[in-house]
Design a protein around this motif. Structure first.
Motif, PDB file in Angstrom:
ATOM      1  N   THR A   1       0.859  -1.181   0.000  1.00  0.00           N
ATOM      2  CA  THR A   1       0.000   0.000   0.000  1.00  0.00           C
ATOM      3  C   THR A   1       0.895   1.230   0.000  1.00  0.00           C
ATOM      4  OG1 THR A   1      -1.706  -1.169   1.265  1.00  0.00           O
ATOM      5  CG2 THR A   1      -1.825   1.239   1.229  1.00  0.00           C
ATOM      6  N   PRO A   2       0.996   1.956  -1.109  1.00  0.00           N
ATOM      7  CA  PRO A   2       1.921   3.092  -1.184  1.00  0.00           C
ATOM      8  C   PRO A   2       1.602   4.161  -0.152  1.00  0.00           C
ATOM      9  CG  PRO A   2       1.152   2.460  -3.368  1.00  0.00           C
ATOM     10  CD  PRO A   2       0.298   1.712  -2.378  1.00  0.00           C
ATOM     11  N   GLY A   3       2.671   4.813   0.321  1.00  0.00           N
ATOM     12  CA  GLY A   3       2.532   5.903   1.263  1.00  0.00           C
ATOM     13  C   GLY A   3       2.668   7.253   0.584  1.00  0.00           C
ATOM     14  N   ALA A   4       3.160   8.229   1.354  1.00  0.00           N
ATOM     15  CA  ALA A   4       3.263   9.592   0.843  1.00  0.00           C
ATOM     16  C   ALA A   4       4.323   9.719  -0.246  1.00  0.00           C
ATOM     17  CB  ALA A   4       3.573  10.549   1.985  1.00  0.00           C
ATOM     18  N   THR A   5       5.352   8.853  -0.201  1.00  0.00           N
ATOM     19  CA  THR A   5       6.395   8.854  -1.219  1.00  0.00           C
ATOM     20  C   THR A   5       6.562   7.435  -1.750  1.00  0.00           C
ATOM     21  OG1 THR A   5       8.230   8.380   0.295  1.00  0.00           O
ATOM     22  CG2 THR A   5       7.584  10.687   0.049  1.00  0.00           C
ATOM     23  N   ASP A   6       7.379   7.296  -2.805  1.00  0.00           N
ATOM     24  CA  ASP A   6       7.570   5.985  -3.426  1.00  0.00           C
ATOM     25  C   ASP A   6       8.210   4.974  -2.483  1.00  0.00           C
ATOM     26  OD1 ASP A   6       6.491   6.952  -5.744  1.00  0.00           O
ATOM     27  OD2 ASP A   6       8.423   7.357  -6.711  1.00  0.00           O
ATOM     28  N   ASP A   7       8.981   5.476  -1.517  1.00  0.00           N
ATOM     29  CA  ASP A   7       9.721   4.587  -0.630  1.00  0.00           C
ATOM     30  C   ASP A   7       8.987   4.260   0.664  1.00  0.00           C
ATOM     31  OD1 ASP A   7      11.928   4.360  -2.348  1.00  0.00           O
ATOM     32  OD2 ASP A   7      12.749   6.257  -1.629  1.00  0.00           O
ATOM     33  N   THR A   8       7.798   4.818   0.844  1.00  0.00           N
ATOM     34  CA  THR A   8       7.063   4.586   2.086  1.00  0.00           C
ATOM     35  C   THR A   8       5.748   3.879   1.790  1.00  0.00           C
ATOM     36  OG1 THR A   8       5.927   6.730   1.988  1.00  0.00           O
ATOM     37  CG2 THR A   8       8.061   6.661   3.124  1.00  0.00           C
ATOM     38  N   GLY A   9       5.194   3.271   2.831  1.00  0.00           N
ATOM     39  CA  GLY A   9       3.923   2.580   2.685  1.00  0.00           C
ATOM     40  C   GLY A   9       3.884   1.325   3.527  1.00  0.00           C
ATOM     41  N   LEU A  10       2.761   0.643   3.475  1.00  0.00           N
ATOM     42  CA  LEU A  10       2.538  -0.527   4.316  1.00  0.00           C
ATOM     43  C   LEU A  10       2.867  -1.806   3.566  1.00  0.00           C
ATOM     44  CD1 LEU A  10       1.454  -1.403   7.105  1.00  0.00           C
ATOM     45  CD2 LEU A  10      -0.820  -1.553   6.069  1.00  0.00           C
ATOM     46  N   GLY A  11       3.671  -2.674   4.214  1.00  0.00           N
ATOM     47  CA  GLY A  11       4.028  -3.949   3.618  1.00  0.00           C
ATOM     48  C   GLY A  11       5.025  -3.791   2.474  1.00  0.00           C
ATOM     49  N   ILE A  12       5.501  -4.916   1.966  1.00  0.00           N
ATOM     50  CA  ILE A  12       6.492  -4.917   0.888  1.00  0.00           C
ATOM     51  C   ILE A  12       6.199  -6.074  -0.062  1.00  0.00           C
ATOM     52  CG2 ILE A  12       8.935  -5.389   0.342  1.00  0.00           C
ATOM     53  CD1 ILE A  12       8.538  -2.589   1.363  1.00  0.00           C
ATOM     54  N   VAL A  13       6.409  -5.821  -1.344  1.00  0.00           N
ATOM     55  CA  VAL A  13       6.437  -6.875  -2.358  1.00  0.00           C
ATOM     56  C   VAL A  13       7.800  -6.827  -3.032  1.00  0.00           C
ATOM     57  CG1 VAL A  13       5.443  -7.770  -4.491  1.00  0.00           C
ATOM     58  CG2 VAL A  13       3.965  -6.728  -2.785  1.00  0.00           C
ATOM     59  N   GLY A  14       8.397  -7.993  -3.258  1.00  0.00           N
ATOM     60  CA  GLY A  14       9.671  -8.055  -3.950  1.00  0.00           C
ATOM     61  C   GLY A  14       9.923  -9.457  -4.463  1.00  0.00           C
ATOM     62  N   ARG A  15      11.077  -9.643  -5.081  1.00  0.00           N
ATOM     63  CA  ARG A  15      11.435 -10.950  -5.624  1.00  0.00           C
ATOM     64  C   ARG A  15      12.624 -11.529  -4.883  1.00  0.00           C
ATOM     65  NH1 ARG A  15      13.840 -11.126  -9.820  1.00  0.00           N
ATOM     66  NH2 ARG A  15      14.272  -8.925 -10.217  1.00  0.00           N
ATOM     67  N   LEU A  16      12.593 -12.809  -4.652  1.00  0.00           N
ATOM     68  CA  LEU A  16      13.750 -13.500  -4.112  1.00  0.00           C
ATOM     69  C   LEU A  16      14.874 -13.480  -5.144  1.00  0.00           C
ATOM     70  CD1 LEU A  16      11.874 -16.578  -2.626  1.00  0.00           C
ATOM     71  CD2 LEU A  16      13.088 -14.846  -1.273  1.00  0.00           C
ATOM     72  N   PRO A  17      16.132 -13.435  -4.715  1.00  0.00           N
ATOM     73  CA  PRO A  17      17.235 -13.467  -5.678  1.00  0.00           C
ATOM     74  C   PRO A  17      17.209 -14.712  -6.555  1.00  0.00           C
ATOM     75  CG  PRO A  17      18.021 -12.909  -3.475  1.00  0.00           C
ATOM     76  CD  PRO A  17      16.589 -13.327  -3.331  1.00  0.00           C
ATOM     77  N   HIS A  18      16.740 -15.806  -5.976  1.00  0.00           N
ATOM     78  CA  HIS A  18      16.607 -17.053  -6.710  1.00  0.00           C
ATOM     79  C   HIS A  18      15.313 -17.726  -6.268  1.00  0.00           C
ATOM     80  CE1 HIS A  18      20.792 -16.557  -7.879  1.00  0.00           C
ATOM     81  NE2 HIS A  18      21.088 -16.367  -6.606  1.00  0.00           N
ATOM     82  N   ALA A  19      14.578 -18.269  -7.210  1.00  0.00           N
ATOM     83  CA  ALA A  19      13.365 -18.997  -6.862  1.00  0.00           C
ATOM     84  C   ALA A  19      13.713 -20.178  -5.957  1.00  0.00           C
ATOM     85  CB  ALA A  19      12.670 -19.487  -8.126  1.00  0.00           C
ATOM     86  N   MET A  20      12.806 -20.506  -5.054  1.00  0.00           N
ATOM     87  CA  MET A  20      13.028 -21.619  -4.138  1.00  0.00           C
ATOM     88  C   MET A  20      11.694 -22.263  -3.808  1.00  0.00           C
ATOM     89  SD  MET A  20      13.753 -19.719  -0.455  1.00  0.00           S
ATOM     90  CE  MET A  20      15.221 -18.890  -1.045  1.00  0.00           C
ATOM     91  N   THR A  21      11.758 -23.415  -3.181  1.00  0.00           N
ATOM     92  CA  THR A  21      10.517 -24.063  -2.782  1.00  0.00           C
ATOM     93  C   THR A  21       9.931 -23.347  -1.562  1.00  0.00           C
ATOM     94  OG1 THR A  21      11.640 -25.631  -1.322  1.00  0.00           O
ATOM     95  CG2 THR A  21      11.296 -26.299  -3.631  1.00  0.00           C
ATOM     96  N   LEU A  22       8.650 -23.552  -1.376  1.00  0.00           N
ATOM     97  CA  LEU A  22       7.963 -22.941  -0.235  1.00  0.00           C
ATOM     98  C   LEU A  22       8.564 -23.412   1.077  1.00  0.00           C
ATOM     99  CD1 LEU A  22       5.629 -21.181   0.774  1.00  0.00           C
ATOM    100  CD2 LEU A  22       4.124 -23.169   0.541  1.00  0.00           C
TER     101      LEU A  22
END
Length: 271
Positions: free
Chosen positions: A127-148
């Motif tokens: 959920t974006p905040g007041a700027t691009d770098d702020t907000g609630l929670g994070i989404v990103g990618r692992l450096p390498h895919a892995m099993t759950l």
């Protein structure tokens, strides 16, 4: 010499109160603003154990993540938990300040710390905040895919151990790469498009019905696997980052952090 007022001013500059959710109550809870502060102790929770630890170390201020007083109270009698905490702090001359959702949404907040520990790249707020770098929670990618299961084990290695451990909904061998996460209680974000598009969602305090619905969506191929970790453990990681920030700002103040486990569960029976 630093005072409670000047230290609190630094705290509010690092974690602005304007970033707090409307239902939250961060800020100064206990203490004389004019009292000198030479030692700040950090913890996730203001409970009897962390108060006794701070007082025993001679701290002038206990800075916690979770507010002691979320709602109005009608008594601080010492036969209540909140009253006992307040009384011990007042008697010892130790202040209390909370930095809660205002410390979640900043660029160095609780979810960011967890995301960096996992090594996530291309990070962005759920959920974006007041700027691009702020907000609630994070989404990103692992450096390498892995099993759950490998991701769950990595979290187990990162986080301090608790009785509740790490709970997972999903096929152990499922390959995951995109991770959504929210340090602390995050079931309010389960329906967010960024969470639904992720391979796995890491958070805490998932209740039965929201988790069940999310698991069914996963089985329909429309939602992520779930990883439920200790609320305290996920946010405890942030203390080290917060302490480093305070040390850079407060050159005449000692800053320490608590290793006490304040996760509420003492043991579990595995069936």
């Amino acid at each position: 010499m630093s005072t409670l007022a000047s230290v609190n001013s630094v705290i509010e500059r690092l974690w602005p109160l304007a970033g707090a959710s409307s239902w939250d109550s961060p800020g100064l809870v206990v203490g004389d603003p004019d009292r000198p502060v030479t030692h700040v102790h950090l913890a996730v929770d203001a409970v009897l154990d962390t108060v006794d630890e701070a007082v025993g170390m001679g701290a002038d201020l206990l800075l916690v993540h979770h507010p002691l007083l979320f709602h109005g109270v009608s008594t601080v009698s010492e036969d209540t938990t909140k009253g006992a905490v307040v009384a011990r702090l007042v008697r010892a001359g130790c202040g209390l300040v909370a930095a809660h959702t205002n410390a979640d949404v900043v660029e160095t907040g609780t979810s960011r710390v967890l995301a960096h520990q996992l090594g996530l790249v291309d990070q962005r707020p759920i959920t974006p905040g007041a700027t691009d770098d702020t907000g609630l929670g994070i989404v990103g990618r692992l450096p390498h895919a892995m099993t759950l299961v490998a991701l769950a084990r990595q979290l187990g290695d990162m986080l301090p151990p608790t009785a509740s451990g790490i709970r997972v909904a999903g096929d152990a061998d499922r390959v995951v790469e995109t991770v959504a996460l929210c340090a602390g209680a995050g079931d309010s974000l389960l329906a967010d498009p960024a969470v639904l598009a992720a391979d796995v969602y890491v958070t805490s305090d998932l209740r039965h019905h929201p988790a069940s619905d999310a698991r069914e969506l996963m089985r329909l191929g429309r939602g992520p696997a779930l990883v439920d970790v200790s609320h305290w453990a996920a946010e405890w990681l942030w203390l080290d980052t917060a302490a480093a920030q305070l040390r850079r700002e407060l050159h005449d103040v000692e800053v320490t952090l608590s290793d006490l486990r304040t996760d509420p569960w003492d043991f579990a029976v595995v069936q």
